[in-house]
Design a protein around this motif. Structure first.
Motif, PDB file in Angstrom:
ATOM      1  N   TYR A  35      -1.205  -7.592  -1.865  1.00 44.15           N
ATOM      2  CA  TYR A  35      -1.309  -7.819  -0.434  1.00 44.15           C
ATOM      3  C   TYR A  35      -2.673  -7.326   0.043  1.00 44.15           C
ATOM      4  O   TYR A  35      -3.264  -6.427  -0.545  1.00 44.15           O
ATOM      5  CB  TYR A  35      -0.252  -7.012   0.328  1.00 44.15           C
ATOM      6  N   PHE A  90      -3.289  -3.670  -1.303  1.00 42.74           N
ATOM      7  CA  PHE A  90      -2.129  -2.960  -1.841  1.00 42.74           C
ATOM      8  C   PHE A  90      -1.484  -3.787  -2.934  1.00 42.74           C
ATOM      9  O   PHE A  90      -1.261  -4.987  -2.781  1.00 42.74           O
ATOM     10  CB  PHE A  90      -1.090  -2.702  -0.748  1.00 42.74           C
ATOM     11  N   PHE A 106       5.001   0.398  -3.338  1.00 40.08           N
ATOM     12  CA  PHE A 106       3.597   0.126  -3.095  1.00 40.08           C
ATOM     13  C   PHE A 106       2.712   1.197  -3.720  1.00 40.08           C
ATOM     14  O   PHE A 106       3.067   2.382  -3.770  1.00 40.08           O
ATOM     15  CB  PHE A 106       3.318   0.080  -1.588  1.00 40.08           C
ATOM     16  N   GLY A 107       1.532   0.777  -4.158  1.00 36.14           N
ATOM     17  CA  GLY A 107       0.497   1.703  -4.587  1.00 36.14           C
ATOM     18  C   GLY A 107      -0.230   2.284  -3.384  1.00 36.14           C
ATOM     19  O   GLY A 107       0.053   1.908  -2.240  1.00 36.14           O
ATOM     20  N   PRO A 108      -1.183   3.190  -3.623  1.00 34.26           N
ATOM     21  CA  PRO A 108      -1.875   3.880  -2.528  1.00 34.26           C
ATOM     22  C   PRO A 108      -2.959   3.040  -1.862  1.00 34.26           C
ATOM     23  O   PRO A 108      -3.492   3.429  -0.827  1.00 34.26           O
ATOM     24  CB  PRO A 108      -2.485   5.113  -3.209  1.00 34.26           C
TER      25      PRO A 108
END
Lengths: 115, 109
Positions: A35, A90, A106-108
């Motif tokens: 995203y 993301f 989600f990743g950071p």
């Protein structure tokens, strides 16, 4: 478990340069997503993958490419960077596409600026 | 017309207040509705989801769906400074999630 990890955290690119945003998950999830989130906006889906070797376009795929050679990794490639690609990116993963009952993790994020 | 539209905010409330966050959606076929919380400079995390209509409660948080008016809401009771974040509504349809633009909430001590 580290969950979803993304590298780099920050990057500044010049117009026309290329780069790869890395994403790795260690949860053995089949589904992975990329995203972008512009300031004050929600997330827009760029590409997603339902398993190794299978990818599909999301809402805003132009200017990006992806590959999925393993379950764990889902890199996002920017070719010929443009200022319009300045955003926070993301990566996310989920075990299945079982609707909202299956959480996306989600990743950071990677903060990318194109000048 | 956007598939999901969110009240833009920002919203600032005193600690202990009841907060109402709202979204509307366009397609009556949507069945899965989610709320994500996103702290500053972090990725979103799923807070709650609801299927079809009605209420769902989890501690101080209540998610509500009104399918007749295509309206979804998140209520936060006894709001705390730690609730300060951006809240994103989302719908899940045809294998993909579509997000609202988010409402930034600040809870002042």
């Amino acid at each position: 478990n580290a969950g979803v990890t993304q590298t780099p955290k920050f990057r500044i690119l010049k117009i026309g340069q290329s780069m790869t945003l890395q994403c790795t998950q260690d949860m053995n999830h089949n589904y992975m997503y990329w995203y972008r989130q512009d300031p004050g906006m929600g997330l827009k889906l760029i590409y997603y993958s339902v398993g190794a070797g299978i990818t599909d376009k999301g809402e805003v795929p132009n200017g990006y490419n992806v590959s999925r050679s393993t379950t764990e990794d889902f890199p996002l490639r920017l070719e010929l960077a443009a200022p319009s690609q300045t955003s926070v990116y993301f990566c996310a993963s989920s075990y299945s596409l079982a609707g909202a009952t299956d959480t996306q993790y989600f990743g950071p994020g990677t903060r990318l600026t194109v000048l | 017309q956007k598939e999901v539209e969110q009240d833009p905010g920002p919203l600032s409330v005193p600690e202990g207040a009841i907060v109402s966050l709202n979204c509307t959606y366009s397609n009556s076929a949507f069945q899965y509705f989610m709320w994500y919380r996103q702290y500053s400079r972090k990725g979103p995390e799923l807070l709650m989801y609801t299927y079809s209509s009605g209420n769902k409660e989890d501690g101080r948080f209540t998610a509500q769906v009104d399918k007749s008016s295509k309206y979804i809401s998140l209520f936060i009771r006894d709001s705390q400074p730690s609730d300060s974040a951006t809240y994103l509504c989302a719908i899940f349809f045809a294998g993909k999630s579509t997000f609202g633009d988010g409402t930034t909430l600040t809870v002042k001590p």
